[in-house]
Design an enzyme around this catalytic site. Structure first.
Site, PDB file in Angstrom:
ATOM      1  N   GLU A  36       0.837  -1.206   0.000  1.00 47.13           N
ATOM      2  CA  GLU A  36       0.000   0.000   0.000  1.00 47.13           C
ATOM      3  C   GLU A  36       0.869   1.251   0.000  1.00 47.13           C
ATOM      4  O   GLU A  36       0.585   2.226  -0.699  1.00 47.13           O
ATOM      5  CB  GLU A  36      -0.921   0.000   1.225  1.00 47.13           C
ATOM      6  CG  GLU A  36      -1.904   1.158   1.246  1.00 47.13           C
ATOM      7  CD  GLU A  36      -2.798   1.136   2.473  1.00 47.13           C
ATOM      8  OE1 GLU A  36      -3.657   2.026   2.591  1.00 47.13           O
ATOM      9  OE2 GLU A  36      -2.625   0.236   3.321  1.00 47.13           O
ATOM     10  N   TYR A  37       1.965   1.221   0.784  1.00 49.82           N
ATOM     11  CA  TYR A  37       2.863   2.379   0.836  1.00 49.82           C
ATOM     12  C   TYR A  37       3.441   2.658  -0.555  1.00 49.82           C
ATOM     13  O   TYR A  37       3.446   3.806  -1.028  1.00 49.82           O
ATOM     14  CB  TYR A  37       3.990   2.118   1.838  1.00 49.82           C
ATOM     15  CG  TYR A  37       4.925   3.296   2.013  1.00 49.82           C
ATOM     16  CD1 TYR A  37       4.726   4.225   3.028  1.00 49.82           C
ATOM     17  CD2 TYR A  37       6.014   3.478   1.156  1.00 49.82           C
ATOM     18  CE1 TYR A  37       5.574   5.310   3.190  1.00 49.82           C
ATOM     19  CE2 TYR A  37       6.869   4.560   1.298  1.00 49.82           C
ATOM     20  CZ  TYR A  37       6.649   5.471   2.318  1.00 49.82           C
ATOM     21  OH  TYR A  37       7.483   6.547   2.454  1.00 49.82           O
ATOM     22  N   ASP A  38       3.942   1.609  -1.197  1.00 46.29           N
ATOM     23  CA  ASP A  38       4.552   1.786  -2.519  1.00 46.29           C
ATOM     24  C   ASP A  38       3.538   2.307  -3.536  1.00 46.29           C
ATOM     25  O   ASP A  38       3.865   3.143  -4.387  1.00 46.29           O
ATOM     26  CB  ASP A  38       5.144   0.466  -3.012  1.00 46.29           C
ATOM     27  CG  ASP A  38       6.363   0.046  -2.196  1.00 46.29           C
ATOM     28  OD1 ASP A  38       6.927   0.906  -1.503  1.00 46.29           O
ATOM     29  OD2 ASP A  38       6.717  -1.147  -2.247  1.00 46.29           O
ATOM     30  N   SER A  82       6.983  49.260   7.468  1.00 49.19           N
ATOM     31  CA  SER A  82       6.100  48.885   8.576  1.00 49.19           C
ATOM     32  C   SER A  82       4.700  49.408   8.291  1.00 49.19           C
ATOM     33  O   SER A  82       4.503  50.291   7.440  1.00 49.19           O
ATOM     34  CB  SER A  82       6.623  49.496   9.884  1.00 49.19           C
ATOM     35  OG  SER A  82       7.909  49.024  10.179  1.00 49.19           O
ATOM     36  N   LEU A  83       3.719  48.874   9.009  1.00 46.01           N
ATOM     37  CA  LEU A  83       2.334  49.306   8.814  1.00 46.01           C
ATOM     38  C   LEU A  83       1.939  50.328   9.869  1.00 46.01           C
ATOM     39  O   LEU A  83       2.360  50.246  11.025  1.00 46.01           O
ATOM     40  CB  LEU A  83       1.384  48.109   8.906  1.00 46.01           C
ATOM     41  CG  LEU A  83       1.545  47.015   7.852  1.00 46.01           C
ATOM     42  CD1 LEU A  83       0.517  45.911   8.081  1.00 46.01           C
ATOM     43  CD2 LEU A  83       1.393  47.575   6.447  1.00 46.01           C
ATOM     44  N   LYS A 106      -2.741  39.282  11.775  1.00 45.80           N
ATOM     45  CA  LYS A 106      -1.374  39.793  11.799  1.00 45.80           C
ATOM     46  C   LYS A 106      -0.579  38.766  12.605  1.00 45.80           C
ATOM     47  O   LYS A 106      -0.561  38.794  13.834  1.00 45.80           O
ATOM     48  CB  LYS A 106      -1.314  41.166  12.462  1.00 45.80           C
ATOM     49  CG  LYS A 106       0.074  41.804  12.438  1.00 45.80           C
ATOM     50  CD  LYS A 106       0.015  43.212  13.013  1.00 45.80           C
ATOM     51  CE  LYS A 106       1.382  43.884  12.951  1.00 45.80           C
ATOM     52  NZ  LYS A 106       2.371  43.218  13.824  1.00 45.80           N
ATOM     53  N   ARG A 127      12.970  39.527   6.707  1.00 44.32           N
ATOM     54  CA  ARG A 127      12.624  40.942   6.563  1.00 44.32           C
ATOM     55  C   ARG A 127      13.803  41.828   6.937  1.00 44.32           C
ATOM     56  O   ARG A 127      14.059  42.853   6.302  1.00 44.32           O
ATOM     57  CB  ARG A 127      11.423  41.286   7.454  1.00 44.32           C
ATOM     58  CG  ARG A 127      10.979  42.734   7.329  1.00 44.32           C
ATOM     59  CD  ARG A 127       9.893  43.089   8.333  1.00 44.32           C
ATOM     60  NE  ARG A 127       9.415  44.432   8.098  1.00 44.32           N
ATOM     61  CZ  ARG A 127      10.039  45.549   8.482  1.00 44.32           C
ATOM     62  NH1 ARG A 127      11.191  45.446   9.130  1.00 44.32           N
ATOM     63  NH2 ARG A 127       9.536  46.736   8.232  1.00 44.32           N
ATOM     64  N   CYS A 390      13.849  24.399  47.841  1.00 41.76           N
ATOM     65  CA  CYS A 390      14.841  23.588  48.559  1.00 41.76           C
ATOM     66  C   CYS A 390      15.427  24.275  49.782  1.00 41.76           C
ATOM     67  O   CYS A 390      16.123  23.634  50.570  1.00 41.76           O
ATOM     68  CB  CYS A 390      15.974  23.187  47.613  1.00 41.76           C
ATOM     69  SG  CYS A 390      16.994  24.580  47.067  1.00 41.76           S
ATOM     70  N   CYS A 412      18.119  20.706  44.009  1.00 44.33           N
ATOM     71  CA  CYS A 412      16.820  21.380  44.208  1.00 44.33           C
ATOM     72  C   CYS A 412      15.706  20.510  43.638  1.00 44.33           C
ATOM     73  O   CYS A 412      15.822  19.972  42.527  1.00 44.33           O
ATOM     74  CB  CYS A 412      16.830  22.740  43.525  1.00 44.33           C
ATOM     75  SG  CYS A 412      15.281  23.659  43.734  1.00 44.33           S
TER      76      CYS A 412
END
Length: 652
Positions: A36-38, A82-83, A106, A127, A390, A412
């Site tokens: 099935e894989y093949d 940039s926005l 965003k 960027r 501790c 600790c």
């Protein structure tokens, strides 16, 4: 668009075959036959050839890992500005006017520009500062689900966001070694992952890429942004979720996104709105800093005033002790919150926090509680001189001018959180409700320092029922589970101690060999232990060294005083499999794998993970399979038997 159904099938086949390969090679199980894989592999190869589209995680693609000494820099062909930002919905509505826009997430990751030539990924650049970015092409090839080849054969330049989902981020943190500090947030991790010098690291970080804009598509003209998005989808890219809006439905759609962000698995810090009409947007030009065709909408923070009640010092397994602000509960974004991380000593001091101060709080990105401002500034919080877990001395350590509190005690309890987690796990003491998160809280508060302390939490009832996520009912359920766990077996205890190389099966074998006598087991010599079938010198040395360490024996004695150890029942099952080894593979019909393993062990046999000359039989219901285990068994002359054949011959 004609390729969309075919590309959908390619994605489906890639996912199916990748899952099958992962199960076979990493999990030692088969979820489909080789045939099935093949067959599916051949179908995928043919579709990829027909469409020119393939994904980075396709089994037909072999992307070798590569390392570089540094990331080269490159100037963007078109600067990335940039926005402009707003938190005001009416301002956004006035900006849109009577035009149609596209509203999208965003995403909170790292923006990357991809270039495809002749249908193949040719370049990926971050960027950077908007004008010059870093070339990360090798790393981009390791992004999950990113197309390496696409149907479009002309030059295509697009922008998108590289992100790590919240669930993947949690999984990555949980897999870290105890000595490593946890990553702070998905955004920082995705940025660091994209900019690695070795893309093998990038591949392990589960980075995903969501396209959101086309810079250039040679020979293609788009009148509207929605057409660009459809084109990118047809090429097989994951595209950021978007909705068409106008002045009439804008507020309604923003409200819908506002609800979605609370449960979204993809990090987002707001929304982006762009004019759908590309020519109109471009005609508006840009300022020196912002393009005029798009705008970012940031969630307007809902802020509440409250009173600081306590600073809880929360140790972590890295030794870092985080200050957490506990305040009078307030309603924010539809939920009740009463705590917020202060992150480090520097922030604590900058806020000038003191118990009883009036503070204002909000949810960053509508999710993470934060302190906005301290209205009183009494600056009276005392930094603890001792670790709450501790009791050892703490030290303030400065890294890059950020001061943080640390516990440097190697013993600790919080640093050993994994050992406590193993002891309470299902195959050990099986204390229901005692999760790793709960353990970390209890250990951090000093309720648990030794294994025996697990059985004395009633001493801290009042503290526990007032903790976040707890109440009287949760407390009672936990105490009930602890009482039930007192009655146990010695193999569960031995396994739960976390002794190197001792798993559940070895623990059973050892206890059986020493008739469930803990004193005989802990006093056994290396020679006695290594003489046991299936143990050997390495495991024997681990056991011997563990029991000879004074602090281990002392802690075990205290634990045993809290437990009622059930003695093994007289063995009535015939031990007809003494000294025999078996391997189980593939799916079973009448047993779970664990159940069949137990049946074999009850009869004195052993279950191993790989076929060798010592294997008595390989149990596989698909005995005609061409799996590696079947092949090895046949080469060695080991019989391959079905589950029913095995039960008939050996279980009676």
């Amino acid at each position: 668009m004609e390729n969309s159904p075919t590309i959908a099938r390619i994605k489906e086949l890639t996912e199916t075959l990748s899952a099958a390969a992962r199960a076979y090679y990493a999990e030692d199980r088969e979820i489909m036959s080789n045939y099935e894989y093949d067959k599916l592999y051949d179908e995928l190869s043919l579709l990829e050839k027909e469409t020119g589209f393939s994904l980075s995680n396709s089994p037909t693609q072999y992307v070798g890992y590569e390392a570089v000494l540094e990331l080269p820099k490159e100037r963007h062909e078109k600067p990335m500005l940039s926005l402009g930002k707003t938190k005001n919905r009416e301002e956004l509505k006035d900006w849109l006017k009577d035009k149609q826009g596209i509203l999208s997430w965003k995403l909170d990751g790292l923006t990357v520009v991809l270039t495809y030539n002749d249908g193949k990924l040719a370049k990926a650049v971050t960027r950077g500062n908007g004008e010059i970015g870093e070339v990360v092409t090798g790393n981009a090839r390791a992004f999950l689900d990113l197309p390496l080849t696409i149907p479009f054969k002309q030059e295509l330049v697009l922008r998108g966001e590289a992100v790590i989902t919240y669930s993947d981020f949690t999984q990555i943190n949980e897999a870290l070694p105890e000595t490593e500090e946890l990553y702070k947030n998905p955004r920082n991790l995705s940025s660091g992952s994209v900019r690695q010098l070795n893309n093998k690291v990038t591949a392990a970080r589960m980075v995903r890429f969501f396209a959101f804009a086309i810079v250039k598509a040679a020979g293609k003209e788009f009148a509207f942004r929605k057409e660009q998005m459809s084109f990118l989808k047809a090429q097989g890219f994951l595209v950021v979720d978007f909705t068409l809006v106008d002045e009439n439905n804008l507020n309604l759609i923003i409200g819908q996104y506002e609800e979605k962000v609370k449960s979204s698995d993809i990090p987002s810090d707001g929304l982006v709105i762009s004019y759908d009409d590309i020519a109109y947007g471009e005609s508006l030009g840009a300022t020196a800093k912002f393009p005029r065709d798009s705008m970012a909408f940031k969630w307007e923070d809902e802020i509440r005033e409250t009173t600081l009640l306590e600073i809880e010092w929360s140790p972590s397994r890295t030794g870092l002790i985080n200050p957490v602000a506990i305040f009078a509960p307030v309603e924010l974004e539809g939920t009740t919150i009463s705590r917020a991380s202060v992150h480090n000593i520097s922030i604590l001091k900058n806020l000038k926090l003191g118990i009883g101060d009036r503070i204002s709080v909000y949810k960053a990105n509508m999710i993470i509680p934060q302190i906005a401002e301290n209205l009183t500034c009494s600056d009276s919080v005392i930094v603890p001189a001792k670790c709450p877990a501790c009791g050892k001395e703490t030290k303030i350590h400065s890294v890059s001018d950020v001061k943080s509190l640390y516990c440097f005690n190697p013993d600790c309890g919080v640093k050993k959180i994994k050992s406590f987690t193993l002891l309470v796990s299902r195959n050990a003491l099986n204390i229901a409700g005692m999760s790793e998160a709960t353990l970390e809280k209890f250990i951090g508060k000093g309720f648990i320092r030794t294994y025996a302390d697990l059985f004395h939490l009633e001493n801290y009832r009042q503290d526990i029922i007032t903790m976040e996520g707890f109440g009287e009912k949760s407390y009672q359920n936990l105490i009930k589970s602890i009482d039930i766990a007192r009655k146990t077996t010695l193999p569960r205890v031995i396994y739960g101690l976390g002794i190197l190389n001792i798993g559940a099966a070895n623990a059973k074998m050892l206890c059986r060999e020493f008739d469930d006598d803990i004193e005989r087991l802990r006093n056994a010599t290396i020679e006695e232990l290594s003489g046991i079938e299936g143990i050997g010198e390495v495991i024997a040395a681990s056991l011997y060294d563990y029991f000879r360490a004074g602090k281990n024996s002392e802690e075990l004695d205290k634990l045993l005083n809290e437990l009622y150890i059930e003695t093994a029942k007289t063995e009535t099952t015939a031990r007809n499999l003494d000294g025999l080894s078996f391997v189980i593979t593939g799916s079973l019909n009448n047993f779970t794998r664990h159940e069949l393993k137990e049946e074999i062990e009850k009869r004195g046999g052993k279950v191993t993970g790989s076929v060798s000359s010592k294997t008595k039989a390989l149990i596989n219901n698909d005995n005609a399979s061409n799996s590696s285990k079947n092949k090895t068994a046949k080469e060695l002359g080991i019989p391959v038997v079905t589950e029913d054949e095995f039960a008939g011959e050996y279980l009676g």
